[in-house]
Design a protein around this motif. Sequence first.
Motif, PDB file in Angstrom:
ATOM      1  N   ARG A 102     -14.476  77.599  42.117  1.00 36.05           N
ATOM      2  CA  ARG A 102     -15.649  76.753  42.251  1.00 36.05           C
ATOM      3  C   ARG A 102     -16.488  76.777  40.977  1.00 36.05           C
ATOM      4  NH1 ARG A 102     -20.980  77.249  43.748  1.00 36.05           N
ATOM      5  NH2 ARG A 102     -21.869  75.515  44.948  1.00 36.05           N
ATOM      6  N   ILE A 103     -16.892  75.592  40.528  1.00 41.02           N
ATOM      7  CA  ILE A 103     -17.754  75.469  39.356  1.00 41.02           C
ATOM      8  C   ILE A 103     -19.191  75.741  39.787  1.00 41.02           C
ATOM      9  CG2 ILE A 103     -18.609  73.931  37.554  1.00 41.02           C
ATOM     10  CD1 ILE A 103     -15.663  74.646  37.229  1.00 41.02           C
ATOM     11  N   SER A 104     -19.747  76.844  39.279  1.00 41.99           N
ATOM     12  CA  SER A 104     -21.117  77.194  39.667  1.00 41.99           C
ATOM     13  C   SER A 104     -22.146  76.482  38.794  1.00 41.99           C
ATOM     14  CB  SER A 104     -21.321  78.709  39.580  1.00 41.99           C
ATOM     15  OG  SER A 104     -21.048  79.184  38.272  1.00 41.99           O
ATOM     16  N   GLN A 105     -21.754  76.180  37.547  1.00 38.65           N
ATOM     17  CA  GLN A 105     -22.654  75.438  36.667  1.00 38.65           C
ATOM     18  C   GLN A 105     -21.835  74.655  35.644  1.00 38.65           C
ATOM     19  OE1 GLN A 105     -25.404  77.807  34.369  1.00 38.65           O
ATOM     20  NE2 GLN A 105     -26.771  76.083  33.972  1.00 38.65           N
ATOM     21  N   ALA A 126     -13.783  65.394  34.987  1.00 35.90           N
ATOM     22  CA  ALA A 126     -14.184  65.030  36.349  1.00 35.90           C
ATOM     23  C   ALA A 126     -14.902  66.188  37.026  1.00 35.90           C
ATOM     24  CB  ALA A 126     -12.955  64.618  37.159  1.00 35.90           C
ATOM     25  N   LEU A 127     -15.419  67.129  36.235  1.00 29.08           N
ATOM     26  CA  LEU A 127     -16.140  68.276  36.789  1.00 29.08           C
ATOM     27  C   LEU A 127     -17.554  67.891  37.212  1.00 29.08           C
ATOM     28  CD1 LEU A 127     -15.241  71.158  34.296  1.00 29.08           C
ATOM     29  CD2 LEU A 127     -14.136  70.610  36.468  1.00 29.08           C
ATOM     30  N   TYR A 128     -18.123  68.677  38.127  1.00 25.98           N
ATOM     31  CA  TYR A 128     -19.546  68.591  38.469  1.00 25.98           C
ATOM     32  C   TYR A 128     -19.953  69.917  39.111  1.00 25.98           C
ATOM     33  CZ  TYR A 128     -17.730  67.372  43.158  1.00 25.98           C
ATOM     34  OH  TYR A 128     -17.066  67.366  44.365  1.00 25.98           O
ATOM     35  N   ASP A 129     -21.239  70.194  39.141  1.00 20.05           N
ATOM     36  CA  ASP A 129     -21.734  71.424  39.760  1.00 20.05           C
ATOM     37  C   ASP A 129     -21.265  71.512  41.205  1.00 20.05           C
ATOM     38  OD1 ASP A 129     -23.045  72.040  37.451  1.00 20.05           O
ATOM     39  OD2 ASP A 129     -25.071  71.673  38.216  1.00 20.05           O
ATOM     40  N   GLY A 130     -20.643  72.624  41.547  1.00 18.59           N
ATOM     41  CA  GLY A 130     -20.200  72.831  42.917  1.00 18.59           C
ATOM     42  C   GLY A 130     -18.788  72.369  43.198  1.00 18.59           C
ATOM     43  N   TYR A 131     -18.162  71.706  42.241  1.00 14.11           N
ATOM     44  CA  TYR A 131     -16.788  71.223  42.438  1.00 14.11           C
ATOM     45  C   TYR A 131     -15.822  72.402  42.500  1.00 14.11           C
ATOM     46  CZ  TYR A 131     -12.263  69.047  41.355  1.00 14.11           C
ATOM     47  OH  TYR A 131     -10.950  68.662  41.366  1.00 14.11           O
ATOM     48  N   ILE A 190     -21.158  74.159  28.901  1.00 11.38           N
ATOM     49  CA  ILE A 190     -21.229  75.229  29.891  1.00 11.38           C
ATOM     50  C   ILE A 190     -20.300  74.897  31.050  1.00 11.38           C
ATOM     51  CG2 ILE A 190     -22.685  76.460  31.550  1.00 11.38           C
ATOM     52  CD1 ILE A 190     -25.081  75.809  29.752  1.00 11.38           C
ATOM     53  N   ILE A 191     -19.349  75.781  31.321  1.00 14.31           N
ATOM     54  CA  ILE A 191     -18.499  75.679  32.508  1.00 14.31           C
ATOM     55  C   ILE A 191     -18.436  77.078  33.101  1.00 14.31           C
ATOM     56  CG2 ILE A 191     -16.252  75.079  33.476  1.00 14.31           C
ATOM     57  CD1 ILE A 191     -15.749  73.301  31.047  1.00 14.31           C
ATOM     58  N   ASP A 192     -19.247  77.330  34.125  1.00 14.87           N
ATOM     59  CA  ASP A 192     -19.313  78.645  34.751  1.00 14.87           C
ATOM     60  C   ASP A 192     -18.620  78.624  36.103  1.00 14.87           C
ATOM     61  OD1 ASP A 192     -20.705  79.725  32.648  1.00 14.87           O
ATOM     62  OD2 ASP A 192     -22.687  79.476  33.585  1.00 14.87           O
ATOM     63  N   GLY A 193     -18.119  79.798  36.493  1.00 12.38           N
ATOM     64  CA  GLY A 193     -17.479  79.943  37.798  1.00 12.38           C
ATOM     65  C   GLY A 193     -15.982  80.156  37.704  1.00 12.38           C
ATOM     66  N   VAL A 194     -15.384  79.687  36.620  1.00 14.19           N
ATOM     67  CA  VAL A 194     -13.952  79.871  36.386  1.00 14.19           C
ATOM     68  C   VAL A 194     -13.755  80.256  34.918  1.00 14.19           C
ATOM     69  CG1 VAL A 194     -13.254  78.203  38.154  1.00 14.19           C
ATOM     70  CG2 VAL A 194     -13.546  77.443  35.788  1.00 14.19           C
ATOM     71  N   THR A 227     -12.041  79.670  31.322  1.00 14.96           N
ATOM     72  CA  THR A 227     -11.570  78.485  30.599  1.00 14.96           C
ATOM     73  C   THR A 227     -11.073  78.874  29.211  1.00 14.96           C
ATOM     74  OG1 THR A 227     -13.611  77.892  29.425  1.00 14.96           O
ATOM     75  CG2 THR A 227     -13.414  77.175  31.735  1.00 14.96           C
ATOM     76  N   THR A 228     -10.506  77.893  28.523  1.00 13.39           N
ATOM     77  CA  THR A 228     -10.003  78.114  27.163  1.00 13.39           C
ATOM     78  C   THR A 228     -11.054  77.813  26.097  1.00 13.39           C
ATOM     79  OG1 THR A 228      -9.045  75.883  27.284  1.00 13.39           O
ATOM     80  CG2 THR A 228      -7.573  77.739  27.735  1.00 13.39           C
ATOM     81  N   ILE A 229     -12.310  77.648  26.480  1.00 14.62           N
ATOM     82  CA  ILE A 229     -13.365  77.389  25.499  1.00 14.62           C
ATOM     83  C   ILE A 229     -13.413  78.469  24.418  1.00 14.62           C
ATOM     84  CG2 ILE A 229     -15.866  77.183  25.168  1.00 14.62           C
ATOM     85  CD1 ILE A 229     -16.001  75.864  27.941  1.00 14.62           C
ATOM     86  N   PRO A 230     -13.325  79.772  24.750  1.00 11.86           N
ATOM     87  CA  PRO A 230     -13.367  80.796  23.698  1.00 11.86           C
ATOM     88  C   PRO A 230     -12.249  80.656  22.663  1.00 11.86           C
ATOM     89  CG  PRO A 230     -13.745  81.793  25.847  1.00 11.86           C
ATOM     90  CD  PRO A 230     -13.310  80.376  26.094  1.00 11.86           C
ATOM     91  N   LEU A 231     -11.095  80.141  23.083  1.00  9.01           N
ATOM     92  CA  LEU A 231      -9.995  79.948  22.138  1.00  9.01           C
ATOM     93  C   LEU A 231     -10.402  79.000  21.022  1.00  9.01           C
ATOM     94  CD1 LEU A 231      -6.996  80.024  21.225  1.00  9.01           C
ATOM     95  CD2 LEU A 231      -6.574  78.159  22.848  1.00  9.01           C
ATOM     96  N   PHE A 232     -11.040  77.914  21.365  1.00  6.54           N
ATOM     97  CA  PHE A 232     -11.397  76.916  20.350  1.00  6.54           C
ATOM     98  C   PHE A 232     -12.536  77.393  19.461  1.00  6.54           C
ATOM     99  CE2 PHE A 232      -9.423  74.475  23.832  1.00  6.54           C
ATOM    100  CZ  PHE A 232      -8.301  74.058  23.128  1.00  6.54           C
ATOM    101  N   ARG A 233     -13.448  78.158  20.022  1.00  6.38           N
ATOM    102  CA  ARG A 233     -14.498  78.728  19.192  1.00  6.38           C
ATOM    103  C   ARG A 233     -13.894  79.658  18.146  1.00  6.38           C
ATOM    104  NH1 ARG A 233     -18.585  80.070  24.234  1.00  6.38           N
ATOM    105  NH2 ARG A 233     -19.512  77.988  24.422  1.00  6.38           N
ATOM    106  N   ALA A 234     -12.888  80.433  18.545  1.00  9.03           N
ATOM    107  CA  ALA A 234     -12.226  81.343  17.608  1.00  9.03           C
ATOM    108  C   ALA A 234     -11.407  80.573  16.570  1.00  9.03           C
ATOM    109  CB  ALA A 234     -11.333  82.315  18.377  1.00  9.03           C
ATOM    110  N   LEU A 235     -10.719  79.531  17.010  1.00 11.68           N
ATOM    111  CA  LEU A 235      -9.881  78.766  16.084  1.00 11.68           C
ATOM    112  C   LEU A 235     -10.711  78.102  14.987  1.00 11.68           C
ATOM    113  CD1 LEU A 235      -7.253  77.057  18.431  1.00 11.68           C
ATOM    114  CD2 LEU A 235      -6.900  78.974  16.868  1.00 11.68           C
TER     115      LEU A 235
END
Length: 450
Positions: free
Chosen positions: A352-355, A369-374, A409-413, A415-423
Amino acid sequence: MFNKILVANRGEIALRVIRAAREMGVKSVAVHSTADSDAMHVRMADESVCIGPPSSQQSYLSIPAIIAACEITGAEAIHPGYGFLSENAGFVQVIEDHGLTFIGPTAEHIRIMGDKITAKDTMKKLGVPCVPGSEGGVATLDEAKKLGAEIGYPVIIKATAGGGGKGMKVAQTAKDMERAFQTARAEGKSNFGNDEVYIEKYLTTPRHIEIQVFGDGKGRAVHLGERDCSLQRRHQKVFEEAPGPAISAEERARIGKVCADAMADISYIGAGTIEFLYENGEFYFIEMNTRLQVEHPVTEGIFGVDLVREQIRVASGLPMEFTQENLKINGHAIEVRLNAEKLPNFRPSPGRISQYHAPGGLGVRMDSALYDGYSIPPYYDSLIGKLIVHGRDRPEALARLGRALGELIIDGVDTTIPLFRALLEEEAVQTGAYNIHWLEHWLETNLGEA
């Protein structure tokens, strides 16, 4: 123009098609499984139809259910998105048999390009440069060993019906051939129901370059430059950019014309992508995808066109809105694929996406297609969004990507966001000096994952 179209897909690509249709004044129908009842594409469409339980085989891959949804809603055409049935020639034939229109190429072109051997043979005849390799399928290990010696090692053994990195094995030397040959055949059989394989020269440090083409089905076709998709993990693209940092204007014009002429010769209709390995100034055809690509937004960014809108227009019988002469590159665009996966092993991370907060500002596009609570269901691909940025040049696009990743911001699960920040901190990414093997080496060194 169509009055109503059905989108035979889910997630961000279904939403992408629905948005284009709405801007054109065309009504849309979303189909969904029971697991996707609360999905954003269902909420945004004009109508929706539940076509089955969570299993893809019983819902998004159920041709009878999709046709029935068209009949119930009065939809005149079907847009397949990508994945699922987008390159299924039998699906296209069924659509046509029911008096409906498929928003994409013909069943014949899908069949030709869906078989890797037939596709390579066709492209050779059309003047498209190909990787040295077998003329057709390779049936026995003895034949494979003989070809390996003739072509020169390393070689790659590929399942004829393969895709998504499955059924592909490299033999670095003659000693590796038996294992690679048998494994590729077994993967082809288990994943695609076909154990036929073919063999090609394995290029050691190539880039993955793909040419976007578009045809009107009446003998006119154009190219929309190239995308560099060399940053890959297990043959899956994760970072795409256009134009390619290693391709000159002269090379772009040369290979683009070859591809456009080939598509014109076969009267190809709609969007397609011709993929190449590029090494030492030479292009080698590997496959053609007869559909919209996940990374199509970077092409839209630098050319200022809407490829989905154009797909719908051409499928309805209208002429293409652009010509080769008025397609001019403007700036640089980059896309990163955001997956709900846990690093370092890239395990799927549904939940569940908390934020959720999408980045914004000049030159930033978020396709999701994400949204809060999805709640991300566990039944489908882990792709949850695509972050696309556009800048006046590559340095500006990279800076904009870094800024946008910082806002996302994608909270609750996981994700691969840290990978791209590092790259983005890596010199090879900053300069564009990478090839198709670079990312896997980086992952092994930095994350312990190959």
